[in-house]
Design an enzyme around this catalytic site. Structure first.
Site, mmCIF file in Angstrom:
data_model
loop_
_atom_site.group_PDB
_atom_site.id
_atom_site.type_symbol
_atom_site.label_atom_id
_atom_site.label_comp_id
_atom_site.label_asym_id
_atom_site.label_seq_id
_atom_site.Cartn_x
_atom_site.Cartn_y
_atom_site.Cartn_z
ATOM 1 N N ARG A 123 29.881 53.366 97.415
ATOM 2 C CA ARG A 123 30.699 52.886 98.520
ATOM 3 C C ARG A 123 31.671 51.856 97.954
ATOM 4 O O ARG A 123 31.408 51.215 96.954
ATOM 5 C CB ARG A 123 29.850 52.173 99.579
ATOM 6 C CG ARG A 123 28.598 52.921 99.977
ATOM 7 C CD ARG A 123 27.773 52.137 101.010
ATOM 8 N NE ARG A 123 27.654 50.715 100.660
ATOM 9 C CZ ARG A 123 27.955 49.722 101.483
ATOM 10 N NH1 ARG A 123 28.406 49.960 102.695
ATOM 11 N NH2 ARG A 123 27.825 48.464 101.097
ATOM 12 N N ARG A 126 36.729 45.983 104.865
ATOM 13 C CA ARG A 126 36.520 45.398 106.193
ATOM 14 C C ARG A 126 37.836 45.388 106.940
ATOM 15 O O ARG A 126 38.815 44.845 106.430
ATOM 16 C CB ARG A 126 36.049 43.954 106.071
ATOM 17 C CG ARG A 126 34.688 43.817 105.507
ATOM 18 C CD ARG A 126 34.342 42.328 105.518
ATOM 19 N NE ARG A 126 33.194 42.093 104.665
ATOM 20 C CZ ARG A 126 32.873 40.899 104.204
ATOM 21 N NH1 ARG A 126 33.620 39.844 104.490
ATOM 22 N NH2 ARG A 126 31.819 40.751 103.447
ATOM 23 N N ARG A 181 24.075 45.486 80.538
ATOM 24 C CA ARG A 181 25.311 44.777 80.277
ATOM 25 C C ARG A 181 24.980 43.307 80.173
ATOM 26 O O ARG A 181 24.051 42.810 80.804
ATOM 27 C CB ARG A 181 26.319 44.993 81.415
ATOM 28 C CG ARG A 181 27.063 46.317 81.274
ATOM 29 C CD ARG A 181 28.239 46.379 82.232
ATOM 30 N NE ARG A 181 27.836 46.206 83.603
ATOM 31 C CZ ARG A 181 28.346 45.295 84.423
ATOM 32 N NH1 ARG A 181 29.287 44.462 84.019
ATOM 33 N NH2 ARG A 181 27.933 45.210 85.668
ATOM 34 N N ARG A 221 36.295 36.717 85.521
ATOM 35 C CA ARG A 221 36.433 35.701 86.559
ATOM 36 C C ARG A 221 36.282 34.310 85.967
ATOM 37 O O ARG A 221 35.808 34.142 84.840
ATOM 38 C CB ARG A 221 35.451 35.911 87.710
ATOM 39 C CG ARG A 221 34.058 36.295 87.276
ATOM 40 C CD ARG A 221 33.191 36.601 88.500
ATOM 41 N NE ARG A 221 31.803 36.752 88.074
ATOM 42 C CZ ARG A 221 30.769 36.837 88.880
ATOM 43 N NH1 ARG A 221 30.953 36.767 90.192
ATOM 44 N NH2 ARG A 221 29.549 36.974 88.403
ATOM 45 N N GLU A 244 34.208 34.023 82.416
ATOM 46 C CA GLU A 244 33.150 35.013 82.259
ATOM 47 C C GLU A 244 33.728 36.298 81.677
ATOM 48 O O GLU A 244 34.755 36.783 82.138
ATOM 49 C CB GLU A 244 32.530 35.276 83.636
ATOM 50 C CG GLU A 244 31.356 36.208 83.612
ATOM 51 C CD GLU A 244 30.732 36.379 84.994
ATOM 52 O OE1 GLU A 244 30.395 35.361 85.648
ATOM 53 O OE2 GLU A 244 30.607 37.529 85.432
ATOM 54 N N TYR A 273 18.330 45.277 89.007
ATOM 55 C CA TYR A 273 19.003 44.036 89.341
ATOM 56 C C TYR A 273 18.376 43.461 90.605
ATOM 57 O O TYR A 273 18.253 44.149 91.615
ATOM 58 C CB TYR A 273 20.513 44.215 89.556
ATOM 59 C CG TYR A 273 21.118 42.887 89.951
ATOM 60 C CD1 TYR A 273 21.395 41.918 88.992
ATOM 61 C CD2 TYR A 273 21.304 42.566 91.286
ATOM 62 C CE1 TYR A 273 21.861 40.673 89.345
ATOM 63 C CE2 TYR A 273 21.771 41.306 91.654
ATOM 64 C CZ TYR A 273 22.047 40.364 90.672
ATOM 65 O OH TYR A 273 22.479 39.118 91.041
ATOM 66 N N ASP A 321 18.588 40.068 93.208
ATOM 67 C CA ASP A 321 19.062 38.747 93.586
ATOM 68 C C ASP A 321 17.855 37.823 93.703
ATOM 69 O O ASP A 321 16.713 38.280 93.790
ATOM 70 C CB ASP A 321 19.784 38.821 94.943
ATOM 71 C CG ASP A 321 21.276 39.071 94.782
ATOM 72 O OD1 ASP A 321 21.839 38.646 93.757
ATOM 73 O OD2 ASP A 321 21.871 39.673 95.694
HETATM 74 P P1 FAD Z 1 14.749 35.986 85.257
HETATM 75 O O1 FAD Z 1 15.407 34.933 86.041
HETATM 76 O O2 FAD Z 1 15.535 36.725 84.261
HETATM 77 O O3 FAD Z 1 13.485 35.317 84.525
HETATM 78 C C1 FAD Z 1 12.751 35.973 83.501
HETATM 79 C C2 FAD Z 1 12.234 34.925 82.540
HETATM 80 O O4 FAD Z 1 11.309 35.511 81.619
HETATM 81 C C3 FAD Z 1 13.330 34.305 81.681
HETATM 82 O O5 FAD Z 1 13.303 32.905 81.824
HETATM 83 C C4 FAD Z 1 12.962 34.725 80.248
HETATM 84 O O6 FAD Z 1 13.286 33.755 79.280
HETATM 85 C C5 FAD Z 1 11.466 34.908 80.368
HETATM 86 N N1 FAD Z 1 10.882 35.778 79.330
HETATM 87 C C6 FAD Z 1 11.314 37.022 78.980
HETATM 88 N N2 FAD Z 1 10.550 37.509 77.968
HETATM 89 C C7 FAD Z 1 9.632 36.555 77.685
HETATM 90 C C8 FAD Z 1 8.571 36.458 76.728
HETATM 91 N N3 FAD Z 1 8.302 37.454 75.857
HETATM 92 N N4 FAD Z 1 7.797 35.342 76.711
HETATM 93 C C9 FAD Z 1 8.058 34.322 77.575
HETATM 94 N N5 FAD Z 1 9.058 34.363 78.499
HETATM 95 C C10 FAD Z 1 9.829 35.456 78.547
HETATM 96 N N6 FAD Z 1 20.854 36.043 92.322
HETATM 97 C C11 FAD Z 1 21.303 35.641 93.530
HETATM 98 O O7 FAD Z 1 20.535 35.629 94.489
HETATM 99 N N7 FAD Z 1 22.606 35.227 93.692
HETATM 100 C C12 FAD Z 1 23.491 35.220 92.673
HETATM 101 O O8 FAD Z 1 24.660 34.854 92.856
HETATM 102 C C13 FAD Z 1 23.048 35.668 91.388
HETATM 103 N N8 FAD Z 1 23.902 35.710 90.353
HETATM 104 C C14 FAD Z 1 23.452 36.190 89.155
HETATM 105 C C15 FAD Z 1 24.328 36.253 88.099
HETATM 106 C C16 FAD Z 1 23.884 36.763 86.879
HETATM 107 C C17 FAD Z 1 24.850 36.832 85.746
HETATM 108 C C18 FAD Z 1 22.555 37.224 86.722
HETATM 109 C C19 FAD Z 1 22.072 37.831 85.453
HETATM 110 C C20 FAD Z 1 21.682 37.128 87.771
HETATM 111 C C21 FAD Z 1 22.112 36.621 88.992
HETATM 112 N N9 FAD Z 1 21.225 36.522 90.062
HETATM 113 C C22 FAD Z 1 21.685 36.076 91.265
HETATM 114 C C23 FAD Z 1 19.789 36.920 89.907
HETATM 115 C C24 FAD Z 1 18.862 35.788 89.387
HETATM 116 O O9 FAD Z 1 19.369 35.132 88.297
HETATM 117 C C25 FAD Z 1 17.534 36.325 88.839
HETATM 118 O O10 FAD Z 1 17.856 37.435 88.056
HETATM 119 C C26 FAD Z 1 16.580 36.715 89.864
HETATM 120 O O11 FAD Z 1 16.180 35.572 90.554
HETATM 121 C C27 FAD Z 1 15.392 37.443 89.249
HETATM 122 O O12 FAD Z 1 14.483 36.537 88.643
HETATM 123 P P2 FAD Z 1 13.369 37.013 87.614
HETATM 124 O O13 FAD Z 1 12.306 36.007 87.654
HETATM 125 O O14 FAD Z 1 12.995 38.419 87.886
HETATM 126 O O15 FAD Z 1 14.102 37.087 86.204
HETATM 127 NA NA NA Z 2 26.600 35.826 91.109
#
Ligand code: FAD
Ligand code: NA
Length: 385
Positions: free
Chosen positions: A176, A180, A254, A285, A308, A356, A358
């Protein structure tokens, strides 16, 4: 390591939510291992030292959700400001509101249109390509919004995001392209939105601050793995392919490169995020962090910006967005089969599920995981012991 009931690998929102719930609600002793030198995963933020401006270290993080359980859970650890996200894009020396809305269309075509006129114009321009016959991303986008809007707002930006010409990208990447037909340019339409009043790191630290949670930074799970008792459940939120030593191949991601700069001006761009749609501007951006917190007392003569850039990730890069080609999906299937066979290891979060997520989705799925899997698992083990 014998003294813990659960080991959580990764301190992002998924891992911390699991740790917090296991400690506070299930009474478990939890060890959180974090490879990086800080907690919080990609939501981590810190104050730029010379200005005090809070910088989201891994790109702008906007919190928004329509899930009342997640909102109430988040509010146990932080309050939120009334911030509402809005984005603009610069193309050909002109600036337009995003996502594409009536304001964008009127400004781009240079005249006032009512919603029905704009709808008819876009439908007419989209007729150039039959949707079912779109052979690549470019054709698909034209079939959805027509060539002029595609060329202005999608082509250059998409090219930079994927470092590939949109005629060489799969049509399936976009299903999509919402347009709007109102002047509403609020980026998210969730029930709740805001930024944590005292910053992301304060919020994340409060989640980890429990007497039954021990957090070890700079600790890679794979270094400790041989010492982890087989009977201790592990919640793994690191990369799925890494867990299995890439035996089924590498999942494609990516990554982003960030270039941070402190400038001697009180306001660089007048908005928190501006996209750059032209193919010849190398960044996708620019974030200007002061604008995320207009309520704070930031210096008026300096500002922090972050450019970025987007590219494919190698094994040593931070994985940010799943590429998700048909090849990735078949690799993922094979890892999922292996993951299901791991008796005492649970896979969660963005990296652990190759999805992915949030922040609100990571929290929601962690809460559900604790309810449906971890709690019964710990109860059964308790009963067996
Ligand atoms: P992560 O936050 O990636 O945490 C995983 C953790 O595991 C990391 O700290 C890593 O170091 C650790 N880890 C990995 N392997 C090992 C290992 N072998 N031993 C020990 N530790 C390890 N969310 C929103 O709601 N709004 C936004 O605007 C937004 N913008 C984003 C922009 C970007 C560029 C990215 C990448 C993500 C964005 N997100 C956003 C999503 C958010 O950052 C997280 O990805 C989301 O909260 C998922 O969290 P998580 O705990 O699954 O993963
Ligand atoms: Na973002």
């Amino acid at each position: 390591l014998d003294s813990f009931d659960v080991i959580v690998v990764g301190s992002g929102f998924f891992g911390l939510t699991v740790a917090e719930q296991a400690a506070s609600r299930l009474g478990a002793r939890v060890l959180v291992l974090e490879r990086r030198g800080h907690l919080g995963g990609n939501a981590y933020s810190e104050r730029e030292p010379t200005t005090g401006i809070e910088v989201h270290a891994y790109g702008a993080h906007l919190f928004h959700t329509s899930n009342t359980r997640v909102w109430e859970y988040a509010n146990r650890f932080t309050t939120f400001t009334g911030y509402q996200h809005r984005v603009y894009t610069v193309v050909g020396g002109r600036v337009f509101p995003m996502p594409i809305n009536l304001g964008t269309i009127c400004a781009y075509f240079g005249r006032h249109m009512r919603p029905d006129e704009a709808r008819a114009l876009v439908a007419e321009q989209a007729r150039e390509v039959e949707r079912a016959e779109a052979a690549n991303l470019e054709q698909k986008a034209i079939s959805l919004i027509g060539r002029p809007l595609y060329e202005a707002f999608v082509r250059g930006y998409t090219h930079k995001q994927w470092q590939t010409d949109p005629t060489e990208l799969a049509a399936e990447i976009i299903t999509r392209l919402p347009v709007r037909y109102t002047f509403d340019n609020r980026y998210f339409n969730d029930t709740y939105e805001g930024l944590p009043t005292d910053g992301y790191t304060t919020w994340l630290r409060r989640m980890a601050d429990h007497p039954r949670i021990e957090l070890r930074l700079n600790t890679d799970y794979f270094d400790l793995r041989p010492a982890v008792p087989e009977s201790t459940p592990v919640v793994y939120t690191g990369p799925l392919d890494r867990y299995f030593d890439y035996c089924e191949g590498e999942l494609g991601w990516r990554t982003l490169d960030f270039e941070q700069e402190v400038l001697e001006t009180g306001d660089f761009q007048g908005a928190p995020v501006i996209n750059y749609g032209d193919a010849d501007v190398p960044w996708t951006r620019i974030h200007e962090f002061r604008h995320f917190h207009p309520e704070r007392d930031y210096p008026t003569d300096r500002t922090v910006i972050m450019r970025e850039y987007s590219r494919c990730a190698g094994r040593d890069d931070e994985p940010y967005y799943p590429v998700n080609t048909p090849c990735d999906r078949s690799i993922l299937e094979r890892y999922r089969k292996r993951a299901a066979q791991e008796r005492n290891v649970f896979f969660g979060g963005r990296l652990g599920t190759y999805q992915y997520l949030d922040m609100h989705m990571a929290i929601a799925s962690a809460l559900t995981f604790v309810d449906n899997q971890l709690e019964p698992h710990l109860r059964d083990r308790g009963a067996a012991a």
